[in-house]
Write a protein that holds these residues in place. Structure first.
Motif, PDB file in Angstrom:
ATOM      1  N   GLU A   1       0.836  -1.202   0.000  1.00  0.00           N
ATOM      2  CA  GLU A   1       0.000   0.000   0.000  1.00  0.00           C
ATOM      3  C   GLU A   1       0.870   1.252   0.000  1.00  0.00           C
ATOM      4  O   GLU A   1       1.876   1.332   0.708  1.00  0.00           O
ATOM      5  CB  GLU A   1      -0.904   0.024   1.227  1.00  0.00           C
ATOM      6  CG  GLU A   1      -1.796   1.251   1.305  1.00  0.00           C
ATOM      7  CD  GLU A   1      -2.721   1.216   2.508  1.00  0.00           C
ATOM      8  OE1 GLU A   1      -3.166   2.307   2.928  1.00  0.00           O
ATOM      9  OE2 GLU A   1      -2.997   0.117   3.025  1.00  0.00           O
TER      10      GLU A   1
ATOM     11  N   GLN B   1      -1.111   8.044   0.324  1.00  0.00           N
ATOM     12  CA  GLN B   1      -0.792   9.414  -0.072  1.00  0.00           C
ATOM     13  C   GLN B   1      -1.032  10.409   1.059  1.00  0.00           C
ATOM     14  O   GLN B   1      -0.294  11.382   1.211  1.00  0.00           O
ATOM     15  CB  GLN B   1      -1.636   9.810  -1.293  1.00  0.00           C
ATOM     16  CG  GLN B   1      -1.255   9.113  -2.579  1.00  0.00           C
ATOM     17  CD  GLN B   1       0.045   9.648  -3.151  1.00  0.00           C
ATOM     18  OE1 GLN B   1       1.125   9.163  -2.821  1.00  0.00           O
ATOM     19  NE2 GLN B   1      -0.035  10.650  -3.996  1.00  0.00           N
TER      20      GLN B   1
ATOM     21  N   VAL C   1       2.084   3.493 -12.163  1.00  0.00           N
ATOM     22  CA  VAL C   1       2.034   4.185 -10.870  1.00  0.00           C
ATOM     23  C   VAL C   1       1.828   5.682 -11.058  1.00  0.00           C
ATOM     24  O   VAL C   1       1.005   6.304 -10.369  1.00  0.00           O
ATOM     25  CB  VAL C   1       3.321   3.917 -10.060  1.00  0.00           C
ATOM     26  CG1 VAL C   1       3.366   4.808  -8.818  1.00  0.00           C
ATOM     27  CG2 VAL C   1       3.394   2.455  -9.656  1.00  0.00           C
TER      28      VAL C   1
ATOM     29  N   ALA D   1      -1.767   6.159 -11.983  1.00  0.00           N
ATOM     30  CA  ALA D   1      -2.692   5.788 -10.906  1.00  0.00           C
ATOM     31  C   ALA D   1      -2.724   6.840  -9.803  1.00  0.00           C
ATOM     32  O   ALA D   1      -3.715   6.956  -9.084  1.00  0.00           O
ATOM     33  CB  ALA D   1      -2.289   4.441 -10.323  1.00  0.00           C
ATOM     34  N   LEU D   2      -1.648   7.620  -9.684  1.00  0.00           N
ATOM     35  CA  LEU D   2      -1.596   8.651  -8.658  1.00  0.00           C
ATOM     36  C   LEU D   2      -2.226   9.970  -9.095  1.00  0.00           C
ATOM     37  O   LEU D   2      -2.308  10.913  -8.297  1.00  0.00           O
ATOM     38  CB  LEU D   2      -0.142   8.897  -8.226  1.00  0.00           C
ATOM     39  CG  LEU D   2       0.534   7.727  -7.488  1.00  0.00           C
ATOM     40  CD1 LEU D   2       1.988   8.042  -7.191  1.00  0.00           C
ATOM     41  CD2 LEU D   2      -0.215   7.389  -6.205  1.00  0.00           C
TER      42      LEU D   2
ATOM     43  N   SER E   1      -6.203   2.378  -7.483  1.00  0.00           N
ATOM     44  CA  SER E   1      -6.011   3.661  -6.796  1.00  0.00           C
ATOM     45  C   SER E   1      -7.346   4.125  -6.220  1.00  0.00           C
ATOM     46  O   SER E   1      -8.395   3.945  -6.838  1.00  0.00           O
ATOM     47  CB  SER E   1      -5.448   4.709  -7.759  1.00  0.00           C
ATOM     48  OG  SER E   1      -6.238   4.811  -8.930  1.00  0.00           O
ATOM     49  N   GLU E   2      -7.282   4.713  -5.035  1.00  0.00           N
ATOM     50  CA  GLU E   2      -8.485   5.181  -4.342  1.00  0.00           C
ATOM     51  C   GLU E   2      -8.471   6.700  -4.275  1.00  0.00           C
ATOM     52  O   GLU E   2      -7.459   7.298  -3.913  1.00  0.00           O
ATOM     53  CB  GLU E   2      -8.538   4.593  -2.936  1.00  0.00           C
ATOM     54  CG  GLU E   2      -9.769   4.999  -2.148  1.00  0.00           C
ATOM     55  CD  GLU E   2      -9.778   4.402  -0.752  1.00  0.00           C
ATOM     56  OE1 GLU E   2     -10.377   5.016   0.145  1.00  0.00           O
ATOM     57  OE2 GLU E   2      -9.158   3.329  -0.555  1.00  0.00           O
ATOM     58  N   TYR E   3      -9.603   7.310  -4.617  1.00  0.00           N
ATOM     59  CA  TYR E   3      -9.705   8.769  -4.652  1.00  0.00           C
ATOM     60  C   TYR E   3     -10.891   9.253  -3.835  1.00  0.00           C
ATOM     61  O   TYR E   3     -11.872   8.542  -3.636  1.00  0.00           O
ATOM     62  CB  TYR E   3      -9.880   9.247  -6.099  1.00  0.00           C
ATOM     63  CG  TYR E   3      -8.588   9.369  -6.868  1.00  0.00           C
ATOM     64  CD1 TYR E   3      -8.052  10.614  -7.166  1.00  0.00           C
ATOM     65  CD2 TYR E   3      -7.888   8.240  -7.277  1.00  0.00           C
ATOM     66  CE1 TYR E   3      -6.862  10.735  -7.874  1.00  0.00           C
ATOM     67  CE2 TYR E   3      -6.702   8.337  -7.974  1.00  0.00           C
ATOM     68  CZ  TYR E   3      -6.192   9.593  -8.278  1.00  0.00           C
ATOM     69  OH  TYR E   3      -5.005   9.720  -8.956  1.00  0.00           O
TER      70      TYR E   3
ATOM     71  N   SER F   1      -6.063  12.046  -4.646  1.00  0.00           N
ATOM     72  CA  SER F   1      -5.584  10.680  -4.522  1.00  0.00           C
ATOM     73  C   SER F   1      -5.334  10.349  -3.058  1.00  0.00           C
ATOM     74  O   SER F   1      -4.618  11.069  -2.364  1.00  0.00           O
ATOM     75  CB  SER F   1      -4.288  10.495  -5.330  1.00  0.00           C
ATOM     76  OG  SER F   1      -3.727   9.231  -5.079  1.00  0.00           O
TER      77      SER F   1
ATOM     78  N   ARG G   1      -4.828   6.748  -1.828  1.00  0.00           N
ATOM     79  CA  ARG G   1      -3.861   5.662  -1.706  1.00  0.00           C
ATOM     80  C   ARG G   1      -3.862   4.779  -2.931  1.00  0.00           C
ATOM     81  O   ARG G   1      -4.812   4.771  -3.718  1.00  0.00           O
ATOM     82  CB  ARG G   1      -4.143   4.816  -0.460  1.00  0.00           C
ATOM     83  CG  ARG G   1      -5.481   4.082  -0.494  1.00  0.00           C
ATOM     84  CD  ARG G   1      -5.731   3.334   0.799  1.00  0.00           C
ATOM     85  NE  ARG G   1      -6.993   2.585   0.736  1.00  0.00           N
ATOM     86  CZ  ARG G   1      -7.100   1.295   1.022  1.00  0.00           C
ATOM     87  NH1 ARG G   1      -6.046   0.606   1.394  1.00  0.00           N
ATOM     88  NH2 ARG G   1      -8.278   0.678   0.948  1.00  0.00           N
ATOM     89  N   LEU G   2      -2.775   4.045  -3.069  1.00  0.00           N
ATOM     90  CA  LEU G   2      -2.602   3.056  -4.121  1.00  0.00           C
ATOM     91  C   LEU G   2      -2.293   1.753  -3.411  1.00  0.00           C
ATOM     92  O   LEU G   2      -1.386   1.699  -2.577  1.00  0.00           O
ATOM     93  CB  LEU G   2      -1.440   3.471  -5.035  1.00  0.00           C
ATOM     94  CG  LEU G   2      -1.136   2.605  -6.257  1.00  0.00           C
ATOM     95  CD1 LEU G   2      -2.315   2.579  -7.210  1.00  0.00           C
ATOM     96  CD2 LEU G   2       0.105   3.127  -6.974  1.00  0.00           C
TER      97      LEU G   2
END
Length: 302
Positions: free
Chosen positions: A199, A202, A247, A250-251, A279-281, A286, A288-289
């Motif tokens: 993980e 961010q 990456v 995804a960020l 990736s979670e927004y 952003s 986290r990845l």
């Protein structure tokens, strides 16, 4: 006596009336002499005090918490009924309650932790907080969260009274224990399947690799992963460039990926891995990845 009398303005005022009978030499009553003291402010203060008392009692009752107060000089402890009920007793059954009597109800493994926590709190002030087990009247253990602080100092300037609350956290602790068991089961299953978790947070600015992820990379348990170290572990050229591109994208935008790439372990061994991630927004930010990494070297060779 305290009475309310009508004022000429139309409202009522509280008066405290005190008097004595006036008698002559034959003890016959000749009159009454006394004073009338306006106690409006006092009665209003009493009313507000009762309102505040009712308020705090309702809050304590609604929050289902036990309240305690300990005297550090005498060792005497004062509690409410909920404190006692939490472990199956009435307050009358536990009285007279002292610090030593309280410790007798605590799990032997937790006594030292309480002593150390309280001692440190008294020395350093701040908030006293500790979790421990207490023996229920029915024979089982109840997990308790205790919070408190020094609320009174003696004339010598040293802490005298510590006050606080007890909260039953048995349900939460049971879930934590169950979660730990599932976590151990998951880790064992992951080791068997050679699947690790990773993980990139961010918000916190942290990188996490699970035990299996570290094993796949061939690094020690105390290895501190970074995004750069992780990317640089992949085979230079097509594989590393591909993951860096993923990456980077995804960020800056939501995406999912599933790639088969080669990485070089810390001891220089090349192996094939499968990297799955998302990736979670939140809005346009952003958060986290995260994803999985699986050792598929043996599968690829077959």
């Amino acid at each position: 006596i305290d009475v309310r009398l009508g004022h000429t303005d139309g409202h009522y005022i509280w008066l405290n009336l005190r008097g004595n009978l006036v008698a002559d030499e034959s003890q016959d009553c000749q009159g009454l002499i006394g004073t009338a003291l306006c106690i409006d402010r006092y009665m209003e203060s009493e009313r507000q005090l009762q309102i505040n008392k009712d308020y705090y009692e309702n809050v304590i009752k609604g929050a289902n918490i036990g309240v305690w107060e300990g005297n550090l000089v005498t060792g005497k402890v004062i509690c409410n009924e909920r404190w006692a009920d939490m472990i199956g007793y009435t307050l009358a059954e536990l009285e007279p309650l002292t610090y030593d009597a309280f410790l007798n109800l605590v799990h032997p493994e937790d006594v030292e932790r309480i002593d150390v926590s309280l001692e440190n709190h008294v020395k350093e002030s701040g908030i006293y907080e500790v979790e421990f087990r207490m023996l229920h009247k029915m024979g089982h253990w109840v997990w308790v969260l205790s919070r408190g602080e020094v609320t009174k100092f003696g004339t010598d300037g040293l802490p005298e009274i510590v006050s606080g609350i007890h909260y039953d956290i048995t349900g939460r602790k049971a879930n934590e224990i169950l979660l730990k068991k599932y976590k151990n089961l998951f880790e064992r299953s992951s080791e068997a399947a050679k699947i690790g978790y990773w993980e990139v947070d961010q918000e916190e600015g942290t990188i996490f690799w699970s035990k299996v992820a570290r094993q796949i990379h061939g690094v020690s348990e105390d290895f501190s992963p970074t995004l750069e170290k992780g990317l640089d572990s992949y085979l230079e050229g097509e594989h590393r460039d591909r993951l860096k591109w993923i990456v980077d994208n995804a960020l800056v935008e939501p995406m999912e990926f599933d790639e088969q790439l080669q990485l070089k372990t810390q001891n220089g061994h090349l192996k094939w891995v499968r990297v799955i991630g998302a990736s979670e927004y939140r809005g346009n930010k952003s958060l986290r990845l995260y994803g999985l990494i699986q050792d598929i070297d043996e599968i690829k060779k077959v």
